[in-house]
Design a protein around this motif. Structure first.
Motif, short mmCIF file in Angstrom:
data_model
loop_
_atom_site.label_atom_id
_atom_site.label_comp_id
_atom_site.label_asym_id
_atom_site.label_seq_id
_atom_site.Cartn_x
_atom_site.Cartn_y
_atom_site.Cartn_z
N LEU A 138 0.93 -1.45 0.02
CA LEU A 138 -0.36 0.00 0.74
C LEU A 138 0.89 1.48 -0.01
CD1 LEU A 138 -2.46 1.36 0.27
CD2 LEU A 138 -2.67 0.83 2.54
N ASP A 139 0.85 2.42 -0.80
CA ASP A 139 1.66 3.10 -1.40
C ASP A 139 0.86 4.89 -0.89
OD1 ASP A 139 4.23 4.57 -1.85
OD2 ASP A 139 3.08 4.61 -4.07
N VAL A 140 -0.34 4.87 -1.34
CA VAL A 140 -1.65 5.89 -1.05
C VAL A 140 -3.18 5.34 -0.96
CG1 VAL A 140 -2.63 8.50 -2.33
CG2 VAL A 140 -0.09 6.70 -3.03
N GLN A 141 -3.27 6.01 0.39
CA GLN A 141 -4.54 6.39 0.25
C GLN A 141 -5.09 7.89 0.06
OE1 GLN A 141 -6.47 4.05 4.01
NE2 GLN A 141 -7.75 4.93 4.26
N GLY A 142 -6.09 7.60 -0.13
CA GLY A 142 -6.94 8.99 -0.39
C GLY A 142 -7.76 9.34 -0.17
N ASP A 143 -8.12 10.69 0.71
CA ASP A 143 -8.46 11.44 1.51
C ASP A 143 -10.17 11.13 1.31
OD1 ASP A 143 -6.63 13.37 2.34
OD2 ASP A 143 -7.56 14.73 0.99
N PRO A 144 -10.71 10.63 2.27
CA PRO A 144 -12.29 10.16 3.12
C PRO A 144 -12.91 11.39 1.46
CG PRO A 144 -11.28 10.27 4.77
CD PRO A 144 -10.55 10.94 3.88
N LEU A 145 -14.37 10.82 1.12
CA LEU A 145 -15.07 11.18 0.27
C LEU A 145 -16.17 11.52 1.13
CD1 LEU A 145 -14.71 9.63 -3.13
CD2 LEU A 145 -14.03 12.05 -2.69
N ASP A 146 -16.87 12.96 1.05
CA ASP A 146 -17.88 13.43 1.51
C ASP A 146 -19.26 12.84 1.18
OD1 ASP A 146 -19.60 14.38 3.05
OD2 ASP A 146 -19.73 15.90 1.81
N ALA A 147 -19.18 11.69 0.77
CA ALA A 147 -20.75 11.02 0.30
C ALA A 147 -20.68 9.51 1.57
CB ALA A 147 -19.87 10.27 -1.24
N GLN A 148 -21.99 9.25 0.46
CA GLN A 148 -22.28 7.69 1.30
C GLN A 148 -23.55 7.15 0.21
OE1 GLN A 148 -21.66 7.30 4.16
NE2 GLN A 148 -20.24 8.62 4.35
N ASN A 149 -23.55 5.63 0.98
CA ASN A 149 -24.51 5.08 -0.15
C ASN A 149 -23.87 5.03 -1.32
OD1 ASN A 149 -26.10 3.91 2.25
ND2 ASN A 149 -26.91 6.04 2.26
N VAL A 150 -23.29 4.93 -1.78
CA VAL A 150 -22.38 4.95 -3.37
C VAL A 150 -22.64 3.67 -3.97
CG1 VAL A 150 -20.60 5.83 -4.66
CG2 VAL A 150 -21.72 7.17 -2.64
N PHE A 151 -23.23 2.82 -5.08
CA PHE A 151 -22.98 1.58 -5.58
C PHE A 151 -22.48 1.65 -7.09
CE2 PHE A 151 -27.08 2.41 -3.07
CZ PHE A 151 -27.21 1.52 -2.32
N GLY A 152 -21.61 2.38 -7.09
CA GLY A 152 -20.80 2.14 -8.15
C GLY A 152 -20.00 2.77 -8.68
N VAL A 153 -19.05 2.51 -8.24
CA VAL A 153 -17.63 3.76 -8.34
C VAL A 153 -16.32 3.79 -9.51
CG1 VAL A 153 -16.62 2.60 -6.59
CG2 VAL A 153 -16.10 4.91 -6.65
N SER A 154 -15.88 4.10 -9.67
CA SER A 154 -14.88 4.14 -11.29
C SER A 154 -13.31 4.62 -10.42
CB SER A 154 -15.15 4.81 -12.84
OG SER A 154 -16.38 3.95 -12.68
N VAL A 155 -12.63 4.59 -10.96
CA VAL A 155 -11.04 5.51 -11.05
C VAL A 155 -10.15 5.37 -12.54
CG1 VAL A 155 -10.01 3.52 -10.61
CG2 VAL A 155 -9.06 5.56 -9.71
N ALA A 156 -8.88 6.40 -12.92
CA ALA A 156 -8.54 5.83 -14.22
C ALA A 156 -7.21 7.20 -13.81
CB ALA A 156 -9.50 7.20 -15.28
N THR A 157 -6.43 7.26 -14.81
CA THR A 157 -5.57 8.87 -14.06
C THR A 157 -5.62 9.53 -16.12
OG1 THR A 157 -3.91 6.74 -14.87
CG2 THR A 157 -4.30 6.52 -13.00
N ALA A 158 -5.12 11.05 -15.76
CA ALA A 158 -5.37 11.82 -16.63
C ALA A 158 -4.59 12.99 -15.97
CB ALA A 158 -6.64 11.75 -17.13
N GLY A 159 -3.64 13.71 -16.93
CA GLY A 159 -3.62 15.11 -16.60
C GLY A 159 -2.70 15.11 -15.12
N GLY A 160 -1.75 13.98 -15.32
CA GLY A 160 -1.21 14.03 -13.42
C GLY A 160 -2.24 13.67 -12.15
N SER A 161 -2.80 13.05 -12.56
CA SER A 161 -4.01 13.03 -11.33
C SER A 161 -4.49 11.99 -11.36
CB SER A 161 -4.96 14.67 -11.38
OG SER A 161 -4.34 15.53 -11.28
N VAL A 162 -5.50 12.30 -10.27
CA VAL A 162 -6.35 10.37 -10.06
C VAL A 162 -7.21 10.56 -9.99
CG1 VAL A 162 -6.73 8.26 -9.50
CG2 VAL A 162 -4.08 9.48 -8.76
#
Length: 245
Positions: free
Chosen positions: A79-103
Motif C-alpha cells: 500500500l503506497d497511497v490512501q485517498g482522502d475520505p470522500l463526502d459521500a454515502q450509499n454509493v453503489f458504483g465507483v470508477s477510477v482513472a488517471t489523466a493530466g497527472g492526477s487520479v
C-alpha cells in the motif's frame, strides 16, 4: 487453486492485473497463472482499477457506502497511497482513472481529482451524465454512461466534456488503444464492440455469457470471463479467442 470472480482488469505497470473480490491479482503470462499479490487491506470489494503514475489504483466502497481510493506500488506490492475520505454515502458504483497527472474517481455524475502522491482531494467537477466507468486517453478521460448508452470525452485540463458518442447497445466497460480505437463491453448482451478513431462502431461480437471487464494493450484485447473465472485474450483484428487463462 481458489476460483476468483473478477470485477476488472488492466494491462500495464509490468503485467496484466485483475481485481477480484477484495484482492488484487497479477497474471503471469509466461506461466499462464493468476497470482494473488495484494489482499492485506481490510475486507471490501474493489469495484474498479486503473494503472498509471507508477501505481495500481483500486477504488471501492466501504460497508458504510463511502467510496475509498488506494494506490499499490506495482514493484513492492505494498500500500503506497490512501485517498482522502470522500463526502459521500450509499454509493453503489465507483470508477477510477488517471489523466493530466492526477487520479480521478467518478460516481453519481461527479468526478473527484486526487493528488497521486499524497492522496489529497484537489477538486470536484459535476459532469451531468451518469459516470459508470472511466478510462484514460492521454490527458483526457472517457466517461462510460451505461444508462444512456453513450461515451463522453472529458478534458482533464479544461474540466469539461468535449465530445460524445452514442452507442448501439449498453456500455459497461471500456478500453482505449493508443491510436484512439475504443473497445466497449456490454455485459448483459455478452458482446464487445470496436469503435474506430473516427467514432464509427463495428458490429458487436459475442465474448461469452458473463463478461466483466475489458483491457487492450500490446496488440491484444483481454476480457474477464465471470462465468469461467478466467481471462480471455482476443485477437483485435479477427476477434477470435487466442487463449484462456
Amino acid at each position: 487453486a481458489q476460483a476468483l470472480h473478477a470485477s476488472d482488469l488492466q494491462i500495464g505497470e509490468g503485467g496484466v492485473w485483475v481485481s477480484a473480490e477484495s484482492c488484487l491479482c497479477r497474471i503471469d503470462l509466461r506461466m499462464g497463472e493468476l497470482r494473488r499479490v495484494f489482499s492485506r487491506y481490510p475486507p471490501m470489494n474493489f469495484d474498479r482499477m486503473a494503472l498509471g503514475l507508477r501505481a495500481v489504483w483500486l477504488v471501492g466502497v466501504k460497508a458504510t457506502g463511502q467510496p475509498i481510493l488506494i494506490g499499490i506500488d506495482p514493484v513492492t506490492l505494498e500500500l503506497d497511497v490512501q485517498g482522502d475520505p470522500l463526502d459521500a454515502q450509499n454509493v453503489f458504483g465507483v470508477s477510477v482513472a488517471t489523466a493530466g497527472g492526477s487520479v480521478w474517481v467518478g460516481f453519481r455524475g461527479q468526478l473527484v481529482e486526487f493528488d497521486p502522491h499524497t492522496g489529497e482531494v484537489l477538486g470536484q467537477v459535476s459532469v451531468h451524465v451518469s459516470v459508470d466507468g472511466l478510462v484514460s486517453s492521454g490527458d483526457d478521460l472517457w466517461i462510460v454512461d451505461a444508462l444512456g448508452g453513450s461515451l463522453h470525452r472529458f478534458d482533464a485540463g479544461r474540466g469539461g466534456i468535449t465530445d460524445s458518442i452514442e452507442l448501439p447497445g449498453a456500455a459497461d466497460d471500456l478500453a482505449v488503444e493508443p491510436d484512439g480505437t475504443l473497445w466497449v463491453l456490454d455485459e448483459l448482451a455478452g458482446t464487445l464492440t470496436r469503435i474506430d478513431p473516427t467514432g464509427q462502431p463495428d458490429d458487436p461480437v459475442n465474448v461469452g455469457s458473463d463478461p466483466l471487464g475489458v483491457a487492450a494493450a500490446g496488440g491484444a484485447v483481454w476480457v474477464a470471463d465471470g462465468e469461467g473465472n478466467s481471462v480471455k485474450e482476443i485477437d483485435p483484428v479477427t476477434l477470435e479467442v487466442l487463449r484462456t487463462i
